[in-house]
Design a protein around this motif. Structure first.
Motif, PDB file in Angstrom:
ATOM      1  N   PRO A 134      24.860  16.851   1.467  1.00 64.19           N
ATOM      2  CA  PRO A 134      24.623  15.845   2.492  1.00 64.19           C
ATOM      3  C   PRO A 134      24.067  16.484   3.759  1.00 64.19           C
ATOM      4  O   PRO A 134      24.384  17.612   4.083  1.00 64.19           O
ATOM      5  N   LYS A 135      23.222  15.706   4.460  1.00 64.21           N
ATOM      6  CA  LYS A 135      22.716  16.180   5.724  1.00 64.21           C
ATOM      7  C   LYS A 135      23.851  16.223   6.737  1.00 64.21           C
ATOM      8  O   LYS A 135      24.718  15.370   6.761  1.00 64.21           O
ATOM      9  N   GLU A 136      23.811  17.213   7.597  1.00 59.91           N
ATOM     10  CA  GLU A 136      24.828  17.342   8.633  1.00 59.91           C
ATOM     11  C   GLU A 136      24.152  17.172   9.970  1.00 59.91           C
ATOM     12  O   GLU A 136      23.144  17.808  10.263  1.00 59.91           O
ATOM     13  N   GLU A 137      24.668  16.277  10.788  1.00 59.82           N
ATOM     14  CA  GLU A 137      24.086  16.068  12.103  1.00 59.82           C
ATOM     15  C   GLU A 137      24.476  17.222  13.005  1.00 59.82           C
ATOM     16  O   GLU A 137      25.645  17.556  13.151  1.00 59.82           O
ATOM     17  N   VAL A 138      23.482  17.879  13.596  1.00 60.95           N
ATOM     18  CA  VAL A 138      23.725  19.016  14.463  1.00 60.95           C
ATOM     19  C   VAL A 138      23.632  18.551  15.907  1.00 60.95           C
ATOM     20  O   VAL A 138      22.617  17.988  16.311  1.00 60.95           O
ATOM     21  N   ASP A 189      32.645  25.236   4.952  1.00 55.25           N
ATOM     22  CA  ASP A 189      32.812  24.013   5.715  1.00 55.25           C
ATOM     23  C   ASP A 189      31.898  24.073   6.945  1.00 55.25           C
ATOM     24  O   ASP A 189      31.402  25.142   7.314  1.00 55.25           O
ATOM     25  N   PRO A 190      31.636  22.931   7.587  1.00 58.44           N
ATOM     26  CA  PRO A 190      30.698  22.912   8.716  1.00 58.44           C
ATOM     27  C   PRO A 190      31.034  23.898   9.829  1.00 58.44           C
ATOM     28  O   PRO A 190      30.141  24.517  10.407  1.00 58.44           O
ATOM     29  N   ARG A 191      32.333  24.065  10.153  1.00 55.63           N
ATOM     30  CA  ARG A 191      32.699  25.004  11.222  1.00 55.63           C
ATOM     31  C   ARG A 191      32.339  26.437  10.837  1.00 55.63           C
ATOM     32  O   ARG A 191      31.770  27.190  11.638  1.00 55.63           O
ATOM     33  N   ARG A 224      30.099  27.307   8.694  1.00 55.86           N
ATOM     34  CA  ARG A 224      28.644  27.412   8.615  1.00 55.86           C
ATOM     35  C   ARG A 224      28.049  27.669   9.997  1.00 55.86           C
ATOM     36  O   ARG A 224      27.175  28.514  10.172  1.00 55.86           O
ATOM     37  N   HIS A 225      28.560  26.949  11.003  1.00 54.98           N
ATOM     38  CA  HIS A 225      28.053  27.145  12.357  1.00 54.98           C
ATOM     39  C   HIS A 225      28.404  28.538  12.871  1.00 54.98           C
ATOM     40  O   HIS A 225      27.620  29.145  13.610  1.00 54.98           O
ATOM     41  N   THR A 226      29.569  29.049  12.498  1.00 55.70           N
ATOM     42  CA  THR A 226      29.929  30.421  12.865  1.00 55.70           C
ATOM     43  C   THR A 226      28.941  31.401  12.253  1.00 55.70           C
ATOM     44  O   THR A 226      28.495  32.350  12.909  1.00 55.70           O
ATOM     45  N   MET A 227      28.566  31.156  11.000  1.00 55.16           N
ATOM     46  CA  MET A 227      27.615  32.037  10.323  1.00 55.16           C
ATOM     47  C   MET A 227      26.246  31.970  10.998  1.00 55.16           C
ATOM     48  O   MET A 227      25.560  32.981  11.139  1.00 55.16           O
ATOM     49  N   TRP A 228      25.859  30.788  11.463  1.00 55.72           N
ATOM     50  CA  TRP A 228      24.583  30.665  12.182  1.00 55.72           C
ATOM     51  C   TRP A 228      24.593  31.540  13.436  1.00 55.72           C
ATOM     52  O   TRP A 228      23.599  32.201  13.756  1.00 55.72           O
ATOM     53  N   GLY A 229      25.713  31.538  14.138  1.00 57.94           N
ATOM     54  CA  GLY A 229      25.823  32.364  15.331  1.00 57.94           C
ATOM     55  C   GLY A 229      25.690  33.840  15.001  1.00 57.94           C
ATOM     56  O   GLY A 229      25.059  34.602  15.751  1.00 57.94           O
ATOM     57  N   ILE A 230      26.271  34.258  13.886  1.00 55.30           N
ATOM     58  CA  ILE A 230      26.174  35.656  13.459  1.00 55.30           C
ATOM     59  C   ILE A 230      24.727  36.019  13.151  1.00 55.30           C
ATOM     60  O   ILE A 230      24.232  37.084  13.545  1.00 55.30           O
ATOM     61  N   ILE A 231      24.025  35.135  12.473  1.00 48.37           N
ATOM     62  CA  ILE A 231      22.630  35.408  12.119  1.00 48.37           C
ATOM     63  C   ILE A 231      21.769  35.514  13.375  1.00 48.37           C
ATOM     64  O   ILE A 231      20.928  36.418  13.503  1.00 48.37           O
ATOM     65  N   ARG A 232      21.982  34.607  14.341  1.00 52.53           N
ATOM     66  CA  ARG A 232      21.218  34.678  15.590  1.00 52.53           C
ATOM     67  C   ARG A 232      21.495  35.991  16.316  1.00 52.53           C
ATOM     68  O   ARG A 232      20.597  36.608  16.903  1.00 52.53           O
TER      69      ARG A 232
END
Length: 333
Positions: A328-332, A183-185, A187-195
């Motif tokens: 679908p595209k997700e607005e960031v 889910d989007p939340r 996914r954003h958590t995973m982005w933080g981990i990658i950074r």
């Protein structure tokens, strides 16, 4: 060499870094189907490199070759300075791999999954427990450590998956579509981990079909299509490859609309919607020019919107709409 675009000063700094992963002329076929048709790649150390492409483009095959899981039919590749053909074991010692499908064993607890991975890396028992505890805390899994992994949510399983990958302290991590199905939340958590991983000096080789994911994370992006690299560059460089930027002016008063159309003769009119569309690169200078022309004519637009090409446009232009991803595209924000 694959098609690419001129580097900016920022991307030039990245390119000057030593290559963590490099490949020249990689080819792979299964029967009469060519999956990789001579691709070249260079991933600077300490960066995020994203490989985009539609289903069946060869992304996972590229990851399998570079992570020593399968052999290329032709070409050369180095990972962490080790030639994959002559010294695959040394390359394996430097990498971690998180595949499309979770490697987590749902029948045992999160902690037991971590300790199993520590055993596979032949860590002493005390060291294995210390590393497991540290990683479980780092990935916010301490409270769930004693629970069966089958009870974890999709995001928790993905975090555990990456935590398991880090047990061997790899310098290079291959993440094959790590956020698919989240889910989007999450996914954003995973982005933080990658950074966070990259900040710690890890190199990340990422494949994804979420275009905003590559836009958010990647220092450089390559688009793979029909087994070949269609283009490579930073996100901004790739966006500049695609024409179609424009400004859209909307009017509510028909008289203002007609006067604007007479003033902006280079605009494409839509008489029904009372809108004008002008080609534009979206720059401040370009917008000021358009507004000055309206001001000089004493015309006020009710709405102005700017469209600049995004990675979706790049993807469609390079791979064709028929093969575009369906997410679908997700607005960031």
């Amino acid at each position: 060499m694959p098609p690419s675009v001129m580097s900016t000063s920022n991307s030039a700094d990245v390119l000057r870094s030593p290559a963590a992963v490099s490949a020249i002329g990689l080819r792979k076929s299964y029967g009469d189907r060519t999956v990789l048709d001579g691709i070249d790649l260079r991933v600077p150390a300490g960066s995020v490199f994203a490989l985009l492409g539609p289903n069946g483009a060869g992304k996972t095959t590229a990851v399998k070759i570079l992570s020593t899981l399968v052999s290329a039919d032709d070409g050369q590749a180095q990972v962490a300075g080790h030639n994959l053909a002559t010294d695959p074991q040394a390359a394996r010692a430097a990498i971690g791999v998180t595949g499309q499908f979770s490697a987590v064993d749902g029948l045992i607890t999160g902690e037991e999954n971590m300790l199993l991975m520590a055993d596979l890396h032949r860590l002493p028992k005390a060291e294995g427990r210390r590393v497991a505890a540290e990683l479980l805390e780092r990935f916010d899994l301490t409270d769930a450590a004693k629970k069966p992994a089958s009870a974890y949510s999709g995001g928790m399983k993905r975090r555990l998956d990456i935590a398991m990958t880090l047990v061997g302290d790899p310098r290079i991590i291959f993440l094959d579509e790590p956020t698919t199905g989240l889910d989007p939340r999450s996914r954003h958590t995973m982005w933080g981990i990658i950074r966070e991983l990259v900040t710690g000096g890890v190199t990340v080789f990422l494949t994804t079909q979420y275009l905003e994911e590559a836009d958010q994370l990647a220092d450089r992006i390559a688009v793979l299509n029909n087994g070949r690299i269609a283009a490579e560059g930073t996100a901004d460089e790739l966006k500049r490859l695609v024409p179609g930027g424009h400004v859209r002016l909307r009017f509510t008063d028909p008289t203002s609309y007609r006067n604007a159309a007479a003033t902006l003769t280079d605009a494409a009119p839509d008489d029904e919607a009372l809108t004008l569309q002008l080609p534009s690169d979206g720059s401040q200078r370009d917008l000021r020019t358009i507004l000055d022309r309206l001001d000089t004519a004493g015309i006020d637009a009710d709405e102005l919107t700017v469209h600049t090409p995004d990675l979706d446009d790049v993807f469609f232009a390079l791979t064709g709409p028929a093969t575009a991803p369906t997410q679908p595209k997700e607005e960031v924000r």
